[in-house]
Design a protein around this motif. Structure first.
Motif, PDB file in Angstrom:
ATOM      1  N   UNK A   8       0.802  -1.270  -0.126  1.00 17.76           N
ATOM      2  CA  UNK A   8      -0.041   0.067   0.053  1.00 17.76           C
ATOM      3  C   UNK A   8       0.905   1.049   0.017  1.00 17.76           C
ATOM      4  N   UNK A   9       2.164   1.191  -0.064  1.00 17.40           N
ATOM      5  CA  UNK A   9       3.150   2.636   0.052  1.00 17.40           C
ATOM      6  C   UNK A   9       3.872   2.524  -1.121  1.00 17.40           C
ATOM      7  N   UNK A  10       3.962   3.748  -1.661  1.00 14.56           N
ATOM      8  CA  UNK A  10       4.879   4.013  -2.946  1.00 14.56           C
ATOM      9  C   UNK A  10       5.946   5.114  -2.518  1.00 14.56           C
ATOM     10  N   UNK A  11       6.490   5.611  -3.466  1.00 12.75           N
ATOM     11  CA  UNK A  11       7.504   6.705  -3.408  1.00 12.75           C
ATOM     12  C   UNK A  11       7.249   7.488  -4.762  1.00 12.75           C
ATOM     13  N   UNK A  12       7.261   8.844  -4.488  1.00 11.22           N
ATOM     14  CA  UNK A  12       6.946   9.815  -5.826  1.00 11.22           C
ATOM     15  C   UNK A  12       8.432   9.931  -6.317  1.00 11.22           C
ATOM     16  N   UNK A  13       8.129  10.674  -7.505  1.00 11.46           N
ATOM     17  CA  UNK A  13       9.340  11.122  -8.221  1.00 11.46           C
ATOM     18  C   UNK A  13      10.510  11.935  -7.348  1.00 11.46           C
ATOM     19  N   UNK A  14      10.086  12.447  -6.214  1.00 13.41           N
ATOM     20  CA  UNK A  14      10.997  13.436  -5.374  1.00 13.41           C
ATOM     21  C   UNK A  14      11.436  12.515  -4.352  1.00 13.41           C
ATOM     22  N   UNK A  15      11.197  11.291  -4.232  1.00 11.81           N
ATOM     23  CA  UNK A  15      11.505  10.253  -3.127  1.00 11.81           C
ATOM     24  C   UNK A  15      10.751  10.359  -1.869  1.00 11.81           C
ATOM     25  N   UNK A  16       9.345  10.771  -2.088  1.00  7.72           N
ATOM     26  CA  UNK A  16       8.905  11.222  -0.843  1.00  7.72           C
ATOM     27  C   UNK A  16       7.839   9.952  -0.616  1.00  7.72           C
ATOM     28  N   UNK A  36      12.030   6.182   6.231  1.00  9.26           N
ATOM     29  CA  UNK A  36      13.152   6.167   5.084  1.00  9.26           C
ATOM     30  C   UNK A  36      14.074   5.066   5.531  1.00  9.26           C
ATOM     31  N   UNK A  37      14.662   4.333   4.297  1.00 11.58           N
ATOM     32  CA  UNK A  37      15.813   3.411   4.708  1.00 11.58           C
ATOM     33  C   UNK A  37      17.183   3.814   3.614  1.00 11.58           C
ATOM     34  N   UNK A  38      16.775   4.954   2.994  1.00  6.64           N
ATOM     35  CA  UNK A  38      18.118   5.355   1.930  1.00  6.64           C
ATOM     36  C   UNK A  38      17.777   6.507   1.982  1.00  6.64           C
ATOM     37  N   UNK A  39      19.159   7.295   1.831  1.00  7.58           N
ATOM     38  CA  UNK A  39      19.335   8.649   1.749  1.00  7.58           C
ATOM     39  C   UNK A  39      18.466   9.537   0.618  1.00  7.58           C
ATOM     40  N   UNK A  40      17.892   8.749  -0.475  1.00  5.50           N
ATOM     41  CA  UNK A  40      17.234   9.605  -1.408  1.00  5.50           C
ATOM     42  C   UNK A  40      15.676   9.475  -1.086  1.00  5.50           C
ATOM     43  N   UNK A  41      15.468   8.760   0.098  1.00  7.35           N
ATOM     44  CA  UNK A  41      13.862   8.587   0.578  1.00  7.35           C
ATOM     45  C   UNK A  41      13.646   9.654   1.713  1.00  7.35           C
ATOM     46  N   UNK A  42      12.478  10.453   1.672  1.00  9.90           N
ATOM     47  CA  UNK A  42      12.208  11.136   2.709  1.00  9.90           C
ATOM     48  C   UNK A  42      10.561  10.897   3.067  1.00  9.90           C
ATOM     49  N   UNK A  43      10.211  11.390   4.216  1.00  8.29           N
ATOM     50  CA  UNK A  43       8.818  11.098   4.655  1.00  8.29           C
ATOM     51  C   UNK A  43       8.564  10.243   5.886  1.00  8.29           C
ATOM     52  N   UNK A  49       4.608   8.087  -0.094  1.00  8.15           N
ATOM     53  CA  UNK A  49       3.109   8.197  -0.266  1.00  8.15           C
ATOM     54  C   UNK A  49       2.374   6.787  -0.008  1.00  8.15           C
ATOM     55  N   UNK A  50       1.092   7.076   0.521  1.00 12.62           N
ATOM     56  CA  UNK A  50       0.234   6.106   0.524  1.00 12.62           C
ATOM     57  C   UNK A  50      -0.915   6.154   1.655  1.00 12.62           C
ATOM     58  N   UNK A  79      12.592  -2.633   2.066  1.00 15.13           N
ATOM     59  CA  UNK A  79      12.037  -3.046   0.877  1.00 15.13           C
ATOM     60  C   UNK A  79      12.673  -1.805  -0.141  1.00 15.13           C
ATOM     61  N   UNK A  80      13.069  -2.075  -1.589  1.00 13.87           N
ATOM     62  CA  UNK A  80      13.414  -1.051  -2.479  1.00 13.87           C
ATOM     63  C   UNK A  80      12.176  -0.916  -3.218  1.00 13.87           C
ATOM     64  N   UNK A  81      11.723   0.433  -3.382  1.00 16.27           N
ATOM     65  CA  UNK A  81      10.175   0.552  -3.853  1.00 16.27           C
ATOM     66  C   UNK A  81      10.304   0.730  -5.347  1.00 16.27           C
ATOM     67  N   UNK A  82      11.698   1.248  -5.962  1.00 20.17           N
ATOM     68  CA  UNK A  82      11.495   1.510  -7.495  1.00 20.17           C
ATOM     69  C   UNK A  82      12.841   1.355  -8.006  1.00 20.17           C
ATOM     70  N   UNK A  83      12.857   1.647  -9.292  1.00 25.97           N
ATOM     71  CA  UNK A  83      14.252   1.409  -9.882  1.00 25.97           C
ATOM     72  C   UNK A  83      15.300   2.383  -9.500  1.00 25.97           C
ATOM     73  N   UNK A  84      14.765   3.502  -8.878  1.00 21.90           N
ATOM     74  CA  UNK A  84      15.894   4.516  -8.700  1.00 21.90           C
ATOM     75  C   UNK A  84      16.453   4.060  -7.006  1.00 21.90           C
ATOM     76  N   UNK A  85      16.162   2.976  -6.675  1.00 18.00           N
ATOM     77  CA  UNK A  85      16.626   2.566  -5.447  1.00 18.00           C
ATOM     78  C   UNK A  85      16.140   3.431  -4.143  1.00 18.00           C
ATOM     79  N   UNK A  86      14.796   3.738  -4.312  1.00 12.89           N
ATOM     80  CA  UNK A  86      14.324   4.301  -3.033  1.00 12.89           C
ATOM     81  C   UNK A  86      13.923   3.021  -2.016  1.00 12.89           C
ATOM     82  N   UNK A  87      14.199   3.471  -0.893  1.00 13.17           N
ATOM     83  CA  UNK A  87      14.148   2.179   0.098  1.00 13.17           C
ATOM     84  C   UNK A  87      13.456   2.742   1.216  1.00 13.17           C
ATOM     85  N   UNK A  88      12.531   1.958   1.807  1.00 12.82           N
ATOM     86  CA  UNK A  88      11.807   2.304   3.208  1.00 12.82           C
ATOM     87  C   UNK A  88      12.035   1.017   3.800  1.00 12.82           C
TER      88      UNK A  88
END
Length: 467
Positions: free
Chosen positions: A63-71, A96-103, A73-74, A150-159
């Motif tokens: 139920x959780x995703x990440x937007x293009x800014x790494x935030x 967040x579990x990676x530096x490029x992920x926030x929120x 969402x869900x 978990x890595x959420x997308x191909x840009x390696x956003x992890x949470x």
């Protein structure tokens, strides 16, 4: 009955042993079964609880995703109202579990509060980057935590996803189940033990019937074991009846032979004594003395043969008080200068001798005759019951008595300490041997009047209760 005797009787009981061992086995079985049921329920409940929390973790991840800014969402909905109630003990959180992920996302029940995690060294991630552990909750409860990265997308956003369940509720449910299990198993075990004990006692009842039948035979109420016995006990009862019949035949044959021998010897001894009187003189006196000794010894051995034949008889019963009173009357008449007192303890008036009347009269008669010979003016006969299986009769006089070393010799055949008093020296030896035939005790000691006290301790018939 003393505590030691009660304990000995308890542990010597076949019924107590069987009931005790079966009860111990039943208790051990119920403890093992209860432990297994409790352990299985705890593992099943724990496994189910963990499976629910794990399934909700997967729902949260989906139920959780990440937007293009790494935030992050869900709006996760895990289908449980507990996640909407503050301090419910059921929470979820996404960090967040990676530096490029926030929120940060969290359940309404958690809000802005934070649940501490444990160091990775204490609860490391597995190959799928998942782990579980327990931590304190917000309201004093214990939380079970399922956590995954978990890595959420191909840009390696992890949470990092965390779902927390109230483990205290689970522990309380397990404790409640164990209490109920203990109660029901305890009641069932108690009922089973009682039923088992009753079944064992019922199964052993024929042995009690055998015991009562043997007691009835021994006390003279019956001549054989009577009753219907199980097939396992019937051979024993039959053998006992055969033994009783054989013993009765032996006793009767021995008594018949003793009677025949007494009759056969009576006339020759009488002839010898008559001839000795006719001869006269010193030779006649010697022959007469030897004849008298012969008659005394013959009578003594005939009495011993009669006792040996009847001493093991199971049906002899003799009330003691009538014998005592009759002998006291006779001694009083024969010795008018003596004061003969009888002291019967309370309850002892119903004492019943487990033996033949002739033997009891012979023993007491010898003791009273001995006291009349050596006493001065007083004889006291006392009757007491020291315990449930024996009674005691003591004859005391006020004569010179005996020294301790003389008491040890007094019961030997033909032993006399005063040659001025007529007698054969067989009286006390006959008493001692007769008592021995009945497995009793014979004691000599100084009386309270300064003379001799002779005490008989003899078996009581068990069907004569003493209150």
């Amino acid at each position: 009955m003393s505590g030691a005797s009660r304990t000995q009787r308890l542990f010597g009981s076949l019924a107590a042993r069987v009931v005790g061992m079966s009860s111990l086995w039943a208790i051990a079985a119920f403890l093992v079964v209860g432990g297994l049921i409790s352990s299985l329920y705890e593992r099943t409940a724990q496994s189910g609880f963990e499976a629910v929390v794990r399934a909700q973790l997967f729902n949260l991840i989906n139920a959780v995703t990440v937007d293009k800014d790494g935030i992050l969402r869900g709006v996760p909905d895990l289908g449980d109202l507990a996640y909407s109630q503050p301090l419910s003990g059921w929470y979820w959180e996404v960090l967040p579990a990676s530096a490029n992920t926030t929120g940060r996302l969290s359940s309404f029940s958690l809000g802005r509060a934070r649940i501490a995690d444990v160091p990775e060294a204490q609860a490391p991630f597995d190959m799928q980057y998942r782990r579980d552990y327990r931590v304190p909750g917000l309201d004093g409860e214990t939380l079970y935590v399922e956590e995954a990265e978990v890595v959420l997308d191909s840009d390696n956003h992890a949470a990092r996803f965390r779902v927390m369940g109230n483990a205290s509720t689970l522990d309380a449910d397990i404790a409640a189940f164990n209490r109920s299990l203990t109660l029901y198993l305890g009641l069932f075990g108690l009922g089973s033990t009682v039923i088992n004990a009753l079944a064992i006692l019922y199964g052993l009842r024929p042995l009690s019937l055998v015991q009562r039948s043997l007691a009835a035979v021994r006390t003279g109420e019956k001549e054989r074991l009577e009753g219907r016995f199980p097939s396992e006990i019937q051979p024993l009862a039959s053998e006992m009846n055969a033994l009783i019949d054989s013993n009765r035949r032996i006793v009767e044959r021995a008594r018949t032979q003793v009677g025949n021998l007494a009759h056969a010897l009576k006339t020759p001894v009488a002839v010898i004594l008559n001839e000795a009187g006719a001869i006269g003189g010193e030779k006649g006196r010697v022959l007469r003395d030897q004849g008298e000794r012969m008659r005394t010894h013959v009578q003594h051995y005939l009495d011993r043969a009669r006792i040996a034949a009847g001493g093991e008889s199971a049906i002899a019963r003799t009330p003691v008080k009538p014998v005592v009173e009759r002998l006291v009357r006779v001694v009083s008449k024969l010795n008018p200068g003596f004061r003969v007192d009888t002291q019967i303890a309370p309850g002892a008036e119903r004492a019943v001798f487990a033996g033949e009347q002739q033997d009891l009269e012979e023993m007491l008669g010898n003791l009273l005759e001995n006291a009349a010979k050596y006493g001065r003016s007083r004889i006291v006969l006392s009757l007491v019951v020291p315990d449930g299986s024996r009674f005691s009769v003591a004859v005391s006089d006020d004569g010179p008595g005996l020294q301790p070393e003389e008491m040890a010799e007094a019961t030997k055949r033909g032993k006399r300490f005063d040659e001025t008093v007529p007698g054969s020296g067989l009286g006390l030896s006959i008493v001692a041997e007769t008592v021995l035939q009945y497995r009793g005790d014979f004691r000599l000691e100084r009386s309270e009047f300064g003379g001799l006290k002779a005490e008989l301790i003899l078996p009581r018939s068990p069907d004569a209760p003493i209150s």
